[in-house]
Design an enzyme around this catalytic site. Structure first.
Site, mmCIF file in Angstrom:
data_model
loop_
_atom_site.group_PDB
_atom_site.id
_atom_site.type_symbol
_atom_site.label_atom_id
_atom_site.label_comp_id
_atom_site.label_asym_id
_atom_site.label_seq_id
_atom_site.Cartn_x
_atom_site.Cartn_y
_atom_site.Cartn_z
ATOM 1 N N HIS A 1 3.063 -1.453 -10.406
ATOM 2 C CA HIS A 1 4.054 0.303 -9.833
ATOM 3 C C HIS A 1 4.984 -0.133 -10.139
ATOM 4 O O HIS A 1 5.746 0.948 -10.606
ATOM 5 C CB HIS A 1 3.708 1.209 -8.361
ATOM 6 C CG HIS A 1 2.182 0.618 -8.454
ATOM 7 N ND1 HIS A 1 1.113 1.705 -8.798
ATOM 8 C CD2 HIS A 1 1.503 -0.577 -6.935
ATOM 9 C CE1 HIS A 1 0.149 0.935 -7.997
ATOM 10 N NE2 HIS A 1 0.035 -0.342 -7.214
ATOM 11 N N ASP B 1 4.886 -3.400 -21.068
ATOM 12 C CA ASP B 1 4.650 -3.581 -23.384
ATOM 13 C C ASP B 1 3.846 -3.956 -23.524
ATOM 14 O O ASP B 1 3.442 -4.393 -24.496
ATOM 15 C CB ASP B 1 6.699 -4.233 -23.453
ATOM 16 C CG ASP B 1 7.524 -3.003 -22.949
ATOM 17 O OD1 ASP B 1 7.013 -1.647 -23.137
ATOM 18 O OD2 ASP B 1 8.222 -2.858 -23.147
ATOM 19 N N HIS C 1 -7.775 -1.495 -10.038
ATOM 20 C CA HIS C 1 -7.377 -1.937 -8.453
ATOM 21 C C HIS C 1 -9.035 -2.142 -7.752
ATOM 22 O O HIS C 1 -9.847 -1.290 -7.642
ATOM 23 C CB HIS C 1 -6.622 -0.820 -7.796
ATOM 24 C CG HIS C 1 -6.052 -0.585 -9.247
ATOM 25 N ND1 HIS C 1 -4.618 -1.497 -8.955
ATOM 26 C CD2 HIS C 1 -5.073 0.236 -10.201
ATOM 27 C CE1 HIS C 1 -4.148 -1.576 -10.035
ATOM 28 N NE2 HIS C 1 -4.177 -0.834 -10.716
ATOM 29 N N ILE C 2 -9.180 -2.207 -6.355
ATOM 30 C CA ILE C 2 -10.188 -2.710 -5.471
ATOM 31 C C ILE C 2 -9.472 -1.533 -4.335
ATOM 32 O O ILE C 2 -10.567 -0.814 -4.374
ATOM 33 C CB ILE C 2 -9.421 -4.032 -4.455
ATOM 34 C CG1 ILE C 2 -9.465 -5.222 -5.184
ATOM 35 C CG2 ILE C 2 -10.043 -4.173 -3.027
ATOM 36 C CD1 ILE C 2 -8.621 -6.489 -4.375
ATOM 37 N N SER C 3 -8.610 -1.003 -4.244
ATOM 38 C CA SER C 3 -8.542 -0.011 -3.411
ATOM 39 C C SER C 3 -8.193 1.444 -4.798
ATOM 40 O O SER C 3 -7.806 1.263 -5.479
ATOM 41 C CB SER C 3 -7.129 -0.187 -2.931
ATOM 42 O OG SER C 3 -5.678 -0.062 -3.153
ATOM 43 N N ARG D 1 -3.384 6.313 -1.546
ATOM 44 C CA ARG D 1 -2.976 5.604 -0.699
ATOM 45 C C ARG D 1 -1.167 6.641 -0.704
ATOM 46 O O ARG D 1 -1.033 7.448 -1.520
ATOM 47 C CB ARG D 1 -2.917 3.726 -1.384
ATOM 48 C CG ARG D 1 -4.366 3.466 -1.434
ATOM 49 C CD ARG D 1 -4.098 2.216 -1.417
ATOM 50 N NE ARG D 1 -3.761 1.087 -0.440
ATOM 51 C CZ ARG D 1 -3.530 0.237 -0.892
ATOM 52 N NH1 ARG D 1 -3.697 -0.579 -1.758
ATOM 53 N NH2 ARG D 1 -2.408 -0.606 0.725
ATOM 54 N N ARG E 1 2.447 3.959 -4.575
ATOM 55 C CA ARG E 1 1.252 2.945 -5.790
ATOM 56 C C ARG E 1 0.317 4.280 -6.824
ATOM 57 O O ARG E 1 -0.953 4.260 -6.730
ATOM 58 C CB ARG E 1 -0.424 2.526 -3.913
ATOM 59 C CG ARG E 1 0.856 1.845 -3.508
ATOM 60 C CD ARG E 1 -0.213 1.077 -2.576
ATOM 61 N NE ARG E 1 0.637 0.851 -1.776
ATOM 62 C CZ ARG E 1 0.609 -0.231 -1.659
ATOM 63 N NH1 ARG E 1 0.712 -0.925 -2.538
ATOM 64 N NH2 ARG E 1 1.054 -0.891 -0.475
HETATM 65 C C1 DQA Z 1 -4.297 -3.290 -5.698
HETATM 66 C C2 DQA Z 1 -3.338 -1.578 -5.150
HETATM 67 C C3 DQA Z 1 -1.830 -2.260 -5.433
HETATM 68 O O1 DQA Z 1 -1.187 -1.361 -4.652
HETATM 69 C C4 DQA Z 1 -0.938 -3.473 -4.381
HETATM 70 O O2 DQA Z 1 -0.104 -3.390 -4.344
HETATM 71 C C5 DQA Z 1 -2.486 -4.596 -4.227
HETATM 72 C C6 DQA Z 1 -3.545 -4.954 -4.580
HETATM 73 C C7 DQA Z 1 -5.912 -3.861 -5.658
HETATM 74 O O3 DQA Z 1 -6.270 -4.179 -5.936
HETATM 75 O O4 DQA Z 1 -6.217 -2.252 -5.385
HETATM 76 O O5 DQA Z 1 -1.922 -6.243 -4.145
HETATM 77 O O6 DQA Z 1 -3.788 -3.651 -7.160
#
Ligand code: DQA
Length: 141
Positions: free
Chosen positions: A80, A87, A100-102, A107, A111
């Protein structure tokens, strides 16, 4: 046929998976999950790397980005904020899949923006650790 060479690069705080904010990131450590991945994809040459430092992640992208078949990048919070990472993704030849896991779009607003995603081959988010598995599959025949 030579094995597909893939590296998973994890960014800041992802060394605490299994301990950190379990309701969002789950209870499994990445070490354990990586064991599962190597068993699940015996024909792929998988490696993983984690760093809490932006410069180290950039160095790893440079190091692998001209010889690997695929890079799976979870840059965590740097996603973010980091134009330097964006780059680096642009500078290399190896295709990068952002993971991303989430579901970052479900969110907090800060993010929702990824500086790196526009330069990646694709983006997978919101499937828990399974997001990594889906990203590996995207590189396989
Ligand atoms: C993340 C999502 C990001 O916003 C957060 O800062 C993380 C993990 C994820 O895998 O969901 O540290 O990248």
């Amino acid at each position: 046929m030579p094995a597909v060479k893939i590296i998973i690069i994890n960014g800041p705080n992802l060394n605490l998976l299994g301990i950190r904010e379990k309701e969002i990131y789950g209870t499994t450590s990445f070490k354990k999950y990586f064991e599962y991945l190597t068993n699940k994809f015996p024909d792929a040459e998988l490696t993983c790397y984690q760093s809490n430092s932006e410069g180290d992640i950039i160095n790893k992208l440079h190091e692998t980005g001209f010889s690997y078949d695929g890079i799976i990048l979870n840059a965590a919070a740097y996603t973010h904020t980091s134009l330097a990472l964006a780059d680096a993704v642009t500078a290399i030849n190896t295709p990068v899949v952002e993971v991303h896991i989430s579901n970052i779009f479900a969110r907090e607003t800060l993010r929702h923006k990824s500086l790196t995603a526009p330069f990646c081959k694709g983006l997978i988010a919101g499937f828990g650790l399974k997001s990594y598995e889906l990203a590996i599959k995207s590189f396989l025949p």
